[in-house]
Design an enzyme around this catalytic site. Structure first.
Site, PDB file in Angstrom:
ATOM      1  N   CYS A  55       0.606  -1.162  -0.169  1.00 28.97           N
ATOM      2  CA  CYS A  55       0.037   0.000  -0.032  1.00 28.97           C
ATOM      3  C   CYS A  55       0.766   1.213   0.035  1.00 28.97           C
ATOM      4  O   CYS A  55       2.050   1.266   0.657  1.00 28.97           O
ATOM      5  CB  CYS A  55      -0.824   0.073   1.236  1.00 28.97           C
ATOM      6  SG  CYS A  55      -2.185   1.485   1.107  1.00 28.97           S
ATOM      7  N   HIS A 107      -2.190  -4.190   5.131  1.00 31.93           N
ATOM      8  CA  HIS A 107      -2.037  -3.464   6.304  1.00 31.93           C
ATOM      9  C   HIS A 107      -3.317  -3.281   7.010  1.00 31.93           C
ATOM     10  O   HIS A 107      -4.292  -2.850   6.297  1.00 31.93           O
ATOM     11  CB  HIS A 107      -0.964  -2.260   6.378  1.00 31.93           C
ATOM     12  CG  HIS A 107      -1.660  -1.068   5.860  1.00 31.93           C
ATOM     13  ND1 HIS A 107      -2.039   0.007   6.717  1.00 31.93           N
ATOM     14  CD2 HIS A 107      -1.809  -0.521   4.438  1.00 31.93           C
ATOM     15  CE1 HIS A 107      -2.345   0.858   5.968  1.00 31.93           C
ATOM     16  NE2 HIS A 107      -2.265   0.308   4.786  1.00 31.93           N
ATOM     17  N   ASP A 158       0.370   3.734   1.806  1.00 33.90           N
ATOM     18  CA  ASP A 158       0.434   4.288   3.077  1.00 33.90           C
ATOM     19  C   ASP A 158       1.594   4.571   3.477  1.00 33.90           C
ATOM     20  O   ASP A 158       2.542   3.693   3.584  1.00 33.90           O
ATOM     21  CB  ASP A 158      -0.366   3.495   3.964  1.00 33.90           C
ATOM     22  CG  ASP A 158      -0.756   3.919   5.289  1.00 33.90           C
ATOM     23  OD1 ASP A 158       0.424   4.403   6.224  1.00 33.90           O
ATOM     24  OD2 ASP A 158      -1.993   3.862   5.614  1.00 33.90           O
ATOM     25  N   ARG A 177       3.061   4.868   6.468  1.00 35.97           N
ATOM     26  CA  ARG A 177       3.572   3.950   7.734  1.00 35.97           C
ATOM     27  C   ARG A 177       4.090   2.656   7.399  1.00 35.97           C
ATOM     28  O   ARG A 177       4.287   1.856   8.110  1.00 35.97           O
ATOM     29  CB  ARG A 177       2.384   3.958   8.579  1.00 35.97           C
ATOM     30  CG  ARG A 177       1.969   5.404   9.094  1.00 35.97           C
ATOM     31  CD  ARG A 177       0.495   5.560   9.580  1.00 35.97           C
ATOM     32  NE  ARG A 177      -0.537   4.919   8.707  1.00 35.97           N
ATOM     33  CZ  ARG A 177      -1.861   4.800   8.997  1.00 35.97           C
ATOM     34  NH1 ARG A 177      -1.940   5.136  10.403  1.00 35.97           N
ATOM     35  NH2 ARG A 177      -2.672   4.435   8.274  1.00 35.97           N
ATOM     36  N   CYS A 236      -6.170  -0.005   6.912  1.00 44.13           N
ATOM     37  CA  CYS A 236      -5.941   0.677   5.516  1.00 44.13           C
ATOM     38  C   CYS A 236      -6.942   1.576   5.283  1.00 44.13           C
ATOM     39  O   CYS A 236      -8.055   1.130   5.130  1.00 44.13           O
ATOM     40  CB  CYS A 236      -5.698  -0.548   4.452  1.00 44.13           C
ATOM     41  SG  CYS A 236      -5.410   0.037   2.747  1.00 44.13           S
TER      42      CYS A 236
HETATM   43 CO    CO Z   1      -3.318   1.112   2.968  1.00 44.72          CO
END
Ligand code: CO
Length: 211
Positions: A43, A99, A45, A47, A102
């Site tokens: 992803c 994750h 993302d 993090r 998400c």
């Molecule tokens: Co995500």
């Protein structure tokens, strides 16, 4: 006053110094080429940085990231990365890593119209609908969302197995596709054990003949 992005350039300068202190040839060696063993589809993302959370280094993981770690058959970006990784870099493992928490999966589970990103997430909505019996039995919304994150990863692993690039590689050599989930809460990766390593695991209709 220092601009926030200047911190990144300074961070880079420090990183270069640190690397050279440990290994004077570090960049010289890396610049010669890459032979990563893994392709990571994760992803976007901020993090979930592939190298950092796996304790690996530059040159070890070929990476593709998009919102909600999708493997969509009409996505030429993802498909190009996959083809290059499998056919030219000869990676041994392809890992789809989702994750918990998400935002993409959350948005797909909601009915709010979110514009273009909603179109990107349309396939995730389909996963919800296809598993609605199991998901709606789960009363705890947090658990339901976690299950959706896992189902999404399993689906993307399945999608990878359906590609001609993966099937072509299986004819000649070993290639494993894995589905993992990363927890933002404790930093740990869980293997969902939905591994594919040969064409016999795939439903007959998806198996290409004449590759
Ligand atoms: Co995500």
């Amino acid at each position: 006053m220092q601009k926030s992005y200047e911190r990144l350039i300074q961070g880079n300068e420090k990183w270069v110094k640190d690397k050279l202190k440990l290994e004077p040839d570090y960049f010289k060696k890396l610049s010669k080429g890459q032979t990563p063993e893994f392709l990571w589809i994760g992803c976007s993302d901020s993090r979930v940085p592939a190298n950092e959370i796996t304790g690996s280094h530059s040159g070890e993981i070929f990476v593709h990231r998009n919102i909600a770690n999708q493997v969509i058959h009409s996505d030429t970006n993802m498909l190009s990365v996959l083809q290059y990784a499998v056919e030219y870099l000869h990676v041994k493992h392809v890992i789809v890593c989702g994750h918990y928490g998400c935002g993409g999966v959350k948005a797909a589970m909601d009915t709010d119209h979110v514009g273009l990103v909603g179109r990107w997430l349309a396939h995730v909505k389909d996963i919800y609908q296809n598993n609605i019996d199991v998901l709606e039995l789960m009363k705890d919304p947090v658990e339901r969302e976690k299950r959706m994150v896992e189902l999404n990863v399993v689906e993307q692993v399945h999608n990878l197995a359906k590609t001609s690039f993966v099937q072509k590689a299986w004819k000649k050599r070993a290639l494993e596709i894995h589905g993992w989930v990363y927890s933002l809460e404790n930093g740990k990766i869980i293997d969902l054990n939905c591994k594919y390593s040969n064409i016999d695991q795939l439903e007959p209709i998806y198996r290409f003949s004449g590759l």
